[in-house]
Design a protein around this motif. Structure first.
Motif, PDB file in Angstrom:
ATOM      1  N   LYS A 173      88.705   3.390  39.343  1.00  0.00           N
ATOM      2  CA  LYS A 173      87.489   3.697  39.919  1.00  0.00           C
ATOM      3  C   LYS A 173      88.045   5.007  40.333  1.00  0.00           C
ATOM      4  O   LYS A 173      89.295   5.166  41.079  1.00  0.00           O
ATOM      5  N   ASP A 174      87.065   6.022  40.813  1.00  0.00           N
ATOM      6  CA  ASP A 174      87.592   7.263  41.686  1.00  0.00           C
ATOM      7  C   ASP A 174      87.312   6.778  43.241  1.00  0.00           C
ATOM      8  O   ASP A 174      86.757   5.844  43.595  1.00  0.00           O
ATOM      9  N   LEU A 175      87.631   7.845  43.920  1.00  0.00           N
ATOM     10  CA  LEU A 175      87.605   7.602  45.276  1.00  0.00           C
ATOM     11  C   LEU A 175      86.115   7.716  45.999  1.00  0.00           C
ATOM     12  O   LEU A 175      85.967   7.468  47.012  1.00  0.00           O
ATOM     13  N   ASP A 176      85.328   8.208  44.978  1.00  0.00           N
ATOM     14  CA  ASP A 176      83.596   8.152  45.306  1.00  0.00           C
ATOM     15  C   ASP A 176      83.269   6.405  45.032  1.00  0.00           C
ATOM     16  O   ASP A 176      82.053   6.261  45.291  1.00  0.00           O
ATOM     17  N   GLU A 213      82.805  -4.139  52.578  1.00  0.00           N
ATOM     18  CA  GLU A 213      84.163  -4.066  52.309  1.00  0.00           C
ATOM     19  C   GLU A 213      84.496  -3.127  51.637  1.00  0.00           C
ATOM     20  O   GLU A 213      85.681  -2.361  51.751  1.00  0.00           O
ATOM     21  N   GLU A 214      83.804  -2.373  50.691  1.00  0.00           N
ATOM     22  CA  GLU A 214      84.060  -1.227  49.727  1.00  0.00           C
ATOM     23  C   GLU A 214      84.519  -0.018  50.641  1.00  0.00           C
ATOM     24  O   GLU A 214      85.485   0.280  50.325  1.00  0.00           O
ATOM     25  N   PRO A 215      83.850   0.580  51.609  1.00  0.00           N
ATOM     26  CA  PRO A 215      84.408   1.609  52.481  1.00  0.00           C
ATOM     27  C   PRO A 215      85.589   1.259  53.083  1.00  0.00           C
ATOM     28  O   PRO A 215      86.546   1.953  52.991  1.00  0.00           O
ATOM     29  N   LYS A 216      85.973  -0.005  53.469  1.00  0.00           N
ATOM     30  CA  LYS A 216      87.280  -0.277  54.057  1.00  0.00           C
ATOM     31  C   LYS A 216      88.348   0.050  52.980  1.00  0.00           C
ATOM     32  O   LYS A 216      89.389   0.307  53.458  1.00  0.00           O
ATOM     33  N   ILE A 217      87.942  -0.772  51.981  1.00  0.00           N
ATOM     34  CA  ILE A 217      88.957  -0.662  50.804  1.00  0.00           C
ATOM     35  C   ILE A 217      89.414   0.844  50.393  1.00  0.00           C
ATOM     36  O   ILE A 217      90.580   1.397  50.230  1.00  0.00           O
ATOM     37  N   LEU A 218      88.281   1.594  50.401  1.00  0.00           N
ATOM     38  CA  LEU A 218      88.550   3.272  49.866  1.00  0.00           C
ATOM     39  C   LEU A 218      89.164   3.741  51.193  1.00  0.00           C
ATOM     40  O   LEU A 218      89.862   4.689  50.552  1.00  0.00           O
ATOM     41  N   GLY A 219      88.969   3.476  52.289  1.00  0.00           N
ATOM     42  CA  GLY A 219      89.849   4.110  53.331  1.00  0.00           C
ATOM     43  C   GLY A 219      91.183   4.005  53.241  1.00  0.00           C
ATOM     44  O   GLY A 219      91.892   4.853  53.583  1.00  0.00           O
ATOM     45  N   ARG A 220      91.462   2.682  52.958  1.00  0.00           N
ATOM     46  CA  ARG A 220      92.838   2.263  53.064  1.00  0.00           C
ATOM     47  C   ARG A 220      93.438   2.828  51.782  1.00  0.00           C
ATOM     48  O   ARG A 220      94.592   3.476  51.600  1.00  0.00           O
ATOM     49  N   LEU A 221      92.699   2.931  50.591  1.00  0.00           N
ATOM     50  CA  LEU A 221      93.207   3.619  49.599  1.00  0.00           C
ATOM     51  C   LEU A 221      93.726   5.236  49.719  1.00  0.00           C
ATOM     52  O   LEU A 221      94.753   5.693  49.396  1.00  0.00           O
ATOM     53  N   GLN A 222      92.636   5.717  50.539  1.00  0.00           N
ATOM     54  CA  GLN A 222      92.886   7.204  50.796  1.00  0.00           C
ATOM     55  C   GLN A 222      94.256   7.323  51.351  1.00  0.00           C
ATOM     56  O   GLN A 222      94.764   8.602  51.410  1.00  0.00           O
ATOM     57  N   LYS A 223      94.622   6.364  52.331  1.00  0.00           N
ATOM     58  CA  LYS A 223      95.700   6.555  53.095  1.00  0.00           C
ATOM     59  C   LYS A 223      96.932   6.219  52.142  1.00  0.00           C
ATOM     60  O   LYS A 223      97.921   6.053  52.817  1.00  0.00           O
ATOM     61  N   GLY A 224      96.609   5.699  50.916  1.00  0.00           N
ATOM     62  CA  GLY A 224      97.778   5.531  49.901  1.00  0.00           C
ATOM     63  C   GLY A 224      98.196   4.063  50.180  1.00  0.00           C
ATOM     64  O   GLY A 224      99.335   3.708  49.590  1.00  0.00           O
ATOM     65  N   GLU A 225      97.490   3.459  50.908  1.00  0.00           N
ATOM     66  CA  GLU A 225      97.961   1.904  50.820  1.00  0.00           C
ATOM     67  C   GLU A 225      97.464   1.232  49.535  1.00  0.00           C
ATOM     68  O   GLU A 225      96.508   1.354  49.126  1.00  0.00           O
ATOM     69  N   SER A 249      95.346  -0.606  43.911  1.00  0.00           N
ATOM     70  CA  SER A 249      96.321   0.282  44.016  1.00  0.00           C
ATOM     71  C   SER A 249      95.956   1.686  43.891  1.00  0.00           C
ATOM     72  O   SER A 249      94.995   2.101  43.129  1.00  0.00           O
ATOM     73  N   PRO A 250      96.258   2.603  44.755  1.00  0.00           N
ATOM     74  CA  PRO A 250      95.865   4.189  44.488  1.00  0.00           C
ATOM     75  C   PRO A 250      96.601   4.480  43.286  1.00  0.00           C
ATOM     76  O   PRO A 250      97.738   4.324  42.904  1.00  0.00           O
ATOM     77  N   VAL A 251      95.491   5.360  42.854  1.00  0.00           N
ATOM     78  CA  VAL A 251      96.096   6.367  41.571  1.00  0.00           C
ATOM     79  C   VAL A 251      96.344   7.706  41.998  1.00  0.00           C
ATOM     80  O   VAL A 251      95.543   8.252  42.785  1.00  0.00           O
ATOM     81  N   ARG A 252      97.509   8.217  41.618  1.00  0.00           N
ATOM     82  CA  ARG A 252      97.835   9.575  42.212  1.00  0.00           C
ATOM     83  C   ARG A 252      97.741  10.623  40.931  1.00  0.00           C
ATOM     84  O   ARG A 252      98.007   9.961  40.072  1.00  0.00           O
ATOM     85  N   ASN A 253      97.521  11.824  41.385  1.00  0.00           N
ATOM     86  CA  ASN A 253      97.582  13.059  40.274  1.00  0.00           C
ATOM     87  C   ASN A 253      99.235  13.443  40.179  1.00  0.00           C
ATOM     88  O   ASN A 253      99.981  12.710  41.043  1.00  0.00           O
ATOM     89  N   ILE A 259      93.713   9.934  43.845  1.00  0.00           N
ATOM     90  CA  ILE A 259      92.418  10.404  43.254  1.00  0.00           C
ATOM     91  C   ILE A 259      91.535   9.232  42.700  1.00  0.00           C
ATOM     92  O   ILE A 259      90.236   9.354  42.353  1.00  0.00           O
ATOM     93  N   GLY A 260      92.105   8.354  42.773  1.00  0.00           N
ATOM     94  CA  GLY A 260      91.214   6.976  42.576  1.00  0.00           C
ATOM     95  C   GLY A 260      91.902   5.664  42.748  1.00  0.00           C
ATOM     96  O   GLY A 260      92.912   5.599  43.605  1.00  0.00           O
ATOM     97  N   ALA A 261      91.560   4.594  42.046  1.00  0.00           N
ATOM     98  CA  ALA A 261      92.110   3.348  42.269  1.00  0.00           C
ATOM     99  C   ALA A 261      92.262   2.753  41.065  1.00  0.00           C
ATOM    100  O   ALA A 261      91.345   2.632  40.311  1.00  0.00           O
ATOM    101  N   SER A 262      93.088   1.654  40.951  1.00  0.00           N
ATOM    102  CA  SER A 262      93.130   0.730  39.763  1.00  0.00           C
ATOM    103  C   SER A 262      92.910  -0.593  40.617  1.00  0.00           C
ATOM    104  O   SER A 262      93.411  -0.850  41.786  1.00  0.00           O
TER     105      SER A 262
END
Ligand code: ADP
Length: 810
Positions: A173-176, A213-225, A249-253, A259-262
């Motif tokens: 999914k992407d960061l949105d 839960e979702e905003p928390k997960i996205l928040g952590r992903l954005q920090k690369g966690e 896991s975060p997905v990076r360009n 840029i998103g997450a797997s």
């Protein structure tokens, strides 16, 4: 090798001279050309792109450094070789060469080349033919390493296969929070197809109460966690909730920007359930185990209980303990009523009421009647107590709930009731009840055993009392023959001390001649289980002489197995002495009869001889009366002679028994008897038949006499018709059964015993002559030989005399 000439390349660094008429090139121009040529060569030689030229026959004419480095060959190993030698796939190079020959230009032709180190390199070949005036000069090839590109493609394929083949849901999914990919595992787990969800927000699978839960997960992903094994709940398309474990896991360009997450979601509903089941089972097992440990402690206490009351008290307190009860009691059955034998926590009023409970009263009486446990959760509400006086008593004693469990032993005997009581309404738990059952069973067995022990002690005491009051010596022995008890009489007789009752203590008392036979008889009885019976002599210490005893013992069996021997020693000394006196007196008497009958024979013969002479010489002179008297005298003398003969035979029948018997043919004995009777047989017209007669162990003369008396009687006691006599013998078990059957006058059954007595006759001498001794002699002979003699008869229908002879197998 040099770079081939005629390579078209731009000339750098020198301007081409102006073409204004034919003129030789200037030296500067030539120098410039040479300079350009060198530069071009250097450029090609050192270009980063791998290049080579191949001749028309496939020989490598030139290769630059990049080409040699790409494949790892030294110049001399490569240049001059045929290009085909470096291709992994022969058809590929043949095709390339062929195409070139046909003037085709090769673009991006993929091939596999063999490197110096044996590895394979994937390359893309671009090639064209250089011709001069249509003549093939060489091909020019550019070789591009596409290994990395290919590997990437393969890796991508493999990863896609893994993602598609995974049992887990793999989602990106992407960061949105918009779903970008959705594998088959995700389709299976969440029930949405990829088409249904790609492009939609991930919240589609998040239950309402977990949306935060979702905003928390996205928040952590954005920090690369990365989020590992986050256990949560997600919702399927059909609304069912799933336990899942998420790894996000975060997905990076390429620039490293997230840029998103797997997301990998694993359905752990089943394993959650299994885990819960295992946990519940574990809890139950450990509770059961500690209950068992408690039971074992209780068992040890019960087994160690000193006396019966102790045991009952221990059982009761264990029961109260394991059912967490406030009060309790044990009742035992006495005369079909329950009687309290142990109690805890009750007052006198309660004890009075429940001290004698019969069928159907309160919980215990109901359990007794039903033969099964009764649980009353609330006494005040129970129909069992409703309207009974027991209700008041229970409530007054503070007992609101009760359970009553019957005490039934392993052998099925109903022994009583085990009740526990509670101050507030409740029902004991399943485990408590299970433990109570275990306790009740063990308690019942112990109670039964204790009762049996008490009964045994009592019966043993009774037996001893009885045994001590008997005039005989009484003893018991173990199944192996070891004596383990003697009564008082024994100690009185032997003077032994009471601690000396062990096996064979009797031995020194036995007559030396009796030791062996006694020992053998006893141990053979112990071995065979047959009753033991033997006569022997014990030393009488009071009279200082041997005294005869009769030893007897019988085995006591339980379930067919000998558990004890009961024996006695009866004083038969007096009886023995009487028997001996009697035997001696009989012997004397027989001796006397024998000699008297012998000695009387002579004077008797004189009487009969002189009577005969008197009759012959003076008969006519003395007158008819004298003749008659002389006739009586002769008759009497003859009868007396017969009597004496029979008396002798009678005494002989008993004395001759001491001589050893011989193996005789009974048929021959019969023949002799019939020869003696030949005159009587002839006179009476008797017909005599017989079966085969066996060989037997007998005194020949006795058997002859037996036959002679029986056949003689059969002729004498004939009826109106000529006698028909049949003699037979048949085997009956361990003996021969002989019979002498006639068709004579028969015998009234009431005399069937008497006729065998001495001098017993049923007729007068006038009717049938005889002395009344024949059958007495026969009986004696038959019995002396170990057999019996009897008659079966009916008056007027003939008689059959039977006698048996024991078989003596050779
Ligand atoms: P005896 O024949 O000398 O009288 P026994 O002892 O031989 O003495 O017989 C006893 C009695 O038994 C006989 O008097 C007779 O009455 C009866 N008795 C014996 N044998 C027979 C027989 N075969 N048939 C009928 N009566 C018999």
């Amino acid at each position: 090798m040099e770079v081939p000439g005629n390579l078209e390349a731009p000339i750098t660094g020198a301007a081409e001279p102006k073409q204004n008429g034919p003129a030789l090139p200037s030296s500067a121009y030539v120098a410039a050309l040479e300079q350009r040529d060198r530069e071009q060569r250097d450029f090609l030689e050192n270009a980063a792109v791998a290049m080579h030229c191949v001749g028309e026959d496939g020989t490598i004419l030139w290769a630059n450094r990049a080409e040699l480095e790409l494949l790892g060959y030294a110049r001399e190993d490569y240049i001059g070789q045929n290009i085909a030698a470096f291709h992994m796939d022969e058809p590929v190079i043949l095709d390339i060469l062929n195409r070139l020959k046909c003037n085709e230009e090769i673009r991006g032709y993929e091939a596999r080349l063999r490197c110096k180190d044996g590895s394979v390199r994937y390359v893309s070949i671009n090639s064209s033919v250089y011709r001069e005036e249509g003549r093939f000069i060489h091909t020019r090839c550019v070789t591009i390493d596409i290994g990395a590109q290919r590997r990437n493609a393969e890796l991508h394929e493999r990863l896609s296969a893994i993602v598609e083949g995974s049992d887990d849901a793999i989602i990106s999914k992407d960061l949105d929070g918009i779903i970008r990919s959705w594998n088959r595992g995700a389709e299976r787990i969440f029930g949405y197809t990829s088409d249904e969800v790609v492009g939609k927000p991930i919240t589609i699978v998040i239950p309402q109460d977990r949306l935060d839960e979702e905003p928390k997960i996205l928040g952590r992903l954005q920090k690369g966690e990365r989020i590992d094994h986050f256990e949560t709940v997600r919702r399927r398309k059909d609304g069912a909730l799933l336990n899942v474990s998420l790894t996000v896991s975060p997905v990076r360009n390429a620039q490293g920007k997230v840029i998103g997450a797997s997301k990998i979601a694993r359905d752990i509903t089943a394993s959650r359930r299994a885990e819960q089941a295992i946990r519940a089972l574990n809890d139950q097992l450990s509770a059961d185990l500690s209950a068992l440990v408690r039971m074992q402690e209780i068992s040890t206490r019960l087994v160690q209980a000193e006396d019966f009351q102790d045991l009952l008290d221990e059982i009761l307190s264990a029961g109260v303990e394991i059912t967490d009860a406030d009060m309790g009691n044990i009742q035992l059955l006495e005369d079909r009523a329950l009687k309290i034998v142990a109690q805890q926590g009750f007052d006198a009023a309660f004890l009075d009421t429940f001290d004698h409970v019969s069928d159907g009263l309160a919980a215990c009486g109901t359990a007794l009647k039903q033969g099964a446990r009764v649980i009353v959760e609330d006494v005040a509400e129970s129909p069992i107590f409703a309207g009974t006086p027991a209700l008041e008593v229970m409530l007054a004693a503070g007992a609101r709930a009760v359970q009553s469990t019957p005490l039934v032993s392993r052998s099925g005997q109903k022994l009583g009731m085990f009740s526990t009581h509670y101050r507030s309404p409740r029902r004991p738990g399943d485990r408590e009840l299970r433990m109570l059952d275990l306790l009740a069973r063990q308690a019942a067995d112990l109670i039964e055993r204790k009762q049996a022990e008490a009964a045994l002690l009592e019966s043993e005491a009774r037996f001893r009392q009885l045994a001590d009051s008997m005039p005989q010596i009484v003893w018991t022995a173990r199944p192996d023959g070891h004596t383990d008890y003697y009564n008082e009489r024994w100690y009185e007789f032997t003077g032994f001390s009471r601690d000396k009752f062990g096996d064979e203590s009797y031995r020194p008392l036995l007559h030396p001649d009796d030791v062996k036979p006694c020992h053998e008889a006893w141990y053979s009885a112990v071995k065979s289980g047959e009753p033991y019976r033997i006569e022997y002599r014990f030393r009488d210490r009071h009279e200082n002489r041997w005294r005869w005893f009769m030893g007897r013992a019988l085995p006591v069996r339980v379930g067919g197995k000998i558990v004890k021997w009961f024996g006695s020693c009866t004083d038969i000394d007096e009886q023995k002495r009487n028997e001996e006196d009697l035997r001696r007196a009989n012997q004397d008497l027989e001796q006397f009869v024998h000699s008297a009958s012998h000695d009387l024979q002579e004077p008797l013969r004189m009487v009969s001889t002189y009577s005969e002479l008197l009759k012959r010489e003076f008969g006519s002179k003395l007158g008819p009366a004298a003749d008659e008297y002389i006739g009586y005298t002769i008759d009497g003398a003859l009868r007396m002679e017969q009597l004496l003969k029979d008396l002798r035979a009678y005494t002989l029948a008993s004395t001759a028994g001491h001589e050893p018997a011989a193996d005789v043919d009974s048929g021959e004995s019969l023949d002799k008897a019939l020869a003696n009777l030949s005159a009587a047989i002839k006179d009476s017209g008797a017909s005599i038949t017989r079966t085969d007669l066996p060989r037997v162990r007998y005194h020949d003369f006795h058997l002859e006499q037996l036959f002679q008396n029986l056949v003689g009687n059969a002729i004498r006691y004939k009826s109106g018709v000529p006698p028909q006599i049949h003699i037979a013998a048949e085997r009956r078990g361990e003996e021969w059964l002989f019979s002498v059957q006639d068709n004579g006058i028969g015998i009234d059954p009431q005399y069937k015993e008497q006729i065998f007595e001495l001098f017993k006759r049923l007729h007068s001498a006038a009717e049938y002559p005889g002395t009344g001794m024949g059958l007495a002699i026969c009986k004696r002979i038959a019995e002396r030989a170990g057999g019996r003699l009897w008659v079966e008869s009916e008056p007027g229908r003939g008689s059959t005399f039977f006698f048996t002879v024991p078989c003596h197998e050779a």
